[in-house]
Design an enzyme around this catalytic site. Sequence first.
Site, PDB file in Angstrom:
ATOM      1  N   GLU A  96       0.891  -0.887  -0.023  1.00 61.01           N
ATOM      2  CA  GLU A  96       0.052   0.096  -0.085  1.00 61.01           C
ATOM      3  C   GLU A  96       0.757   1.187  -0.128  1.00 61.01           C
ATOM      4  OE1 GLU A  96      -3.632  -1.807   2.472  1.00 61.01           O
ATOM      5  OE2 GLU A  96      -3.076  -0.111   3.181  1.00 61.01           O
ATOM      6  N   CYS A 116       5.509  -6.574   7.587  1.00 62.13           N
ATOM      7  CA  CYS A 116       6.559  -6.327   8.615  1.00 62.13           C
ATOM      8  C   CYS A 116       6.628  -7.290   9.944  1.00 62.13           C
ATOM      9  CB  CYS A 116       5.784  -5.070   9.273  1.00 62.13           C
ATOM     10  SG  CYS A 116       7.079  -3.937  10.544  1.00 62.13           S
ATOM     11  N   CYS A 123      -0.475  -2.068  15.600  1.00 54.96           N
ATOM     12  CA  CYS A 123      -0.523  -1.867  14.219  1.00 54.96           C
ATOM     13  C   CYS A 123      -0.943  -2.741  13.356  1.00 54.96           C
ATOM     14  CB  CYS A 123       1.309  -1.759  14.084  1.00 54.96           C
ATOM     15  SG  CYS A 123       1.445  -1.409  12.156  1.00 54.96           S
ATOM     16  N   CYS A 335      -2.114   6.035   9.594  1.00 59.67           N
ATOM     17  CA  CYS A 335      -0.922   5.546  10.364  1.00 59.67           C
ATOM     18  C   CYS A 335      -1.547   4.184  11.064  1.00 59.67           C
ATOM     19  CB  CYS A 335      -0.480   6.415  11.374  1.00 59.67           C
ATOM     20  SG  CYS A 335       0.534   7.719  10.739  1.00 59.67           S
TER      21      CYS A 335
HETATM   22  N1  SAH Z   1       8.018   0.598  10.899  1.00 57.32           N
HETATM   23  C1  SAH Z   1       8.263   2.123  11.018  1.00 57.32           C
HETATM   24  C2  SAH Z   1       7.292   3.062  10.016  1.00 57.32           C
HETATM   25  C3  SAH Z   1       5.699   2.619   9.980  1.00 57.32           C
HETATM   26  S1  SAH Z   1       4.511   3.001  11.045  1.00 57.32           S
HETATM   27  C4  SAH Z   1       7.967   2.606  12.442  1.00 57.32           C
HETATM   28  O1  SAH Z   1       7.562   1.989  13.318  1.00 57.32           O
HETATM   29  O2  SAH Z   1       8.113   3.913  12.841  1.00 57.32           O
HETATM   30  C5  SAH Z   1       4.354   4.705  10.998  1.00 57.32           C
HETATM   31  C6  SAH Z   1       3.705   5.370  12.298  1.00 57.32           C
HETATM   32  O3  SAH Z   1       2.527   4.784  12.657  1.00 57.32           O
HETATM   33  C7  SAH Z   1       4.638   4.609  13.409  1.00 57.32           C
HETATM   34  O4  SAH Z   1       4.960   5.690  14.452  1.00 57.32           O
HETATM   35  C8  SAH Z   1       3.733   3.700  14.200  1.00 57.32           C
HETATM   36  O5  SAH Z   1       4.054   3.246  15.210  1.00 57.32           O
HETATM   37  C9  SAH Z   1       2.369   4.270  13.640  1.00 57.32           C
HETATM   38  N2  SAH Z   1       1.320   3.434  14.054  1.00 57.32           N
HETATM   39  C10 SAH Z   1       1.383   2.262  13.780  1.00 57.32           C
HETATM   40  N3  SAH Z   1       0.176   1.558  14.266  1.00 57.32           N
HETATM   41  C11 SAH Z   1      -0.515   2.809  14.636  1.00 57.32           C
HETATM   42  C12 SAH Z   1      -2.099   2.946  14.897  1.00 57.32           C
HETATM   43  N4  SAH Z   1      -2.940   1.954  14.974  1.00 57.32           N
HETATM   44  N5  SAH Z   1      -2.571   4.308  15.241  1.00 57.32           N
HETATM   45  C13 SAH Z   1      -1.542   5.285  15.099  1.00 57.32           C
HETATM   46  N6  SAH Z   1      -0.439   5.130  14.712  1.00 57.32           N
HETATM   47  C14 SAH Z   1      -0.012   4.103  14.461  1.00 57.32           C
END
Ligand code: SAH
Length: 355
Positions: A96, A116, A123, A335
């Site tokens: 995506e 991932c 997440c 996110c």
């Molecule tokens: N692996 C990397 C980038 C991908 S996620 C990382 O962990 O930073 C990008 C951002 O979205 C990260 O800060 C992650 O923690 C956040 N994220 C993941 N799940 C989320 C959710 N359910 N609600 C809000 N942010 C989330």
Amino acid sequence: MPVLQSTQTPLLGLSLDQLKQWAQDQGQPAYRAQQLHQWIYQRGAKSLDEITVFPKPWRSQLTAVPVGRSELYYQSQAPDETVKYLLKLQDGQIIEAVGIPTETRLTVCVSSQVGCPMACDFCATGKGGFVRNLATHEIVDQVLTVQEEFDRRVSNIVFMGMGEPLLNLENTVAAIQCLNRDIGIGQRSITVSTVGIAGRIRQLAEYQLQVTLAVSLHASNQALREQLIPSAHSYPIEKLLEECRDYVQMTGRRLSFEYILLAGLNDQSQHIAELAIHLRGFQSHVNLIPYNPISEVDYQRPSPRQVQAFVQGLKQQNIAVSVRYSRGLEADAACGQLRASQTVNFDQNQPGLKP
Ligand code: SAH
């Protein structure tokens, strides 16, 4: 004339010099590389056969050479005009990318991996497991696709889609270099987000890029971080912060900490106090992300009042802070919601939804 094989590496991702070498290997003059570069990066050629300035006999031989574009498989638009794209890769895997427009910007949220392996509890991507790293051209393609679909230049890129970019460091860096050099996106307009992989933040610093680093901290103490992020067990918060300090020192660039707000769990005054101890005097910025719901877990997003209380608490501790309300919630494009599924939770007949 050399034999061209379909197993060749795709051309997308190559610099002008590398394309010159490639053209030379095909017995072609160097100006063909300039044409190639323009057609691949500016005109969006998806196959070399489209490049009408090439002589026909040569073109017919080039059909086996892949440009490296993915297939746009599905897209859905949220009411806030954020568009989520599902892209099908050569091996059939789906990833995506998200296009997030404002009046002055077009930001692309790109994926760095299929799935991932980090399995962070909040997440959606982490719930689906890990398949493989993306190749450089598969990262660059996402930006070209969003640019073409919006018919507008991309201004910003965030590596916040599926995957952990620092586990795919080499291809992530090569993609950043290509996006900067060949597509003209400023490095300062690119953000790499990581949950933190031991040693890799220093490794990234060694490339001396001008990108912004965002570190997903999400907790103010080790026990809480371990509860949310499995990899925290083997990479204590103190070590992570130490590496972040080294990054700032090595690159001269400040970084930002992402902090998901989970109601009742990490949004209390105790957490403000703990964060303040960790971050005082650190050249950094805290980006609060109110939790976006996913189906597998029952964390809650705090109310706007609770969010504001957390903001004020950090400000009182002299910590630079902002809130990021993710866009695209209704298209599961916000996110943490990316899982490469076609499910959309709003009216399927809405304009802009193209199965
Ligand atoms: N692996 C990397 C980038 C991908 S996620 C990382 O962990 O930073 C990008 C951002 O979205 C990260 O800060 C992650 O923690 C956040 N994220 C993941 N799940 C989320 C959710 N359910 N609600 C809000 N942010 C989330």
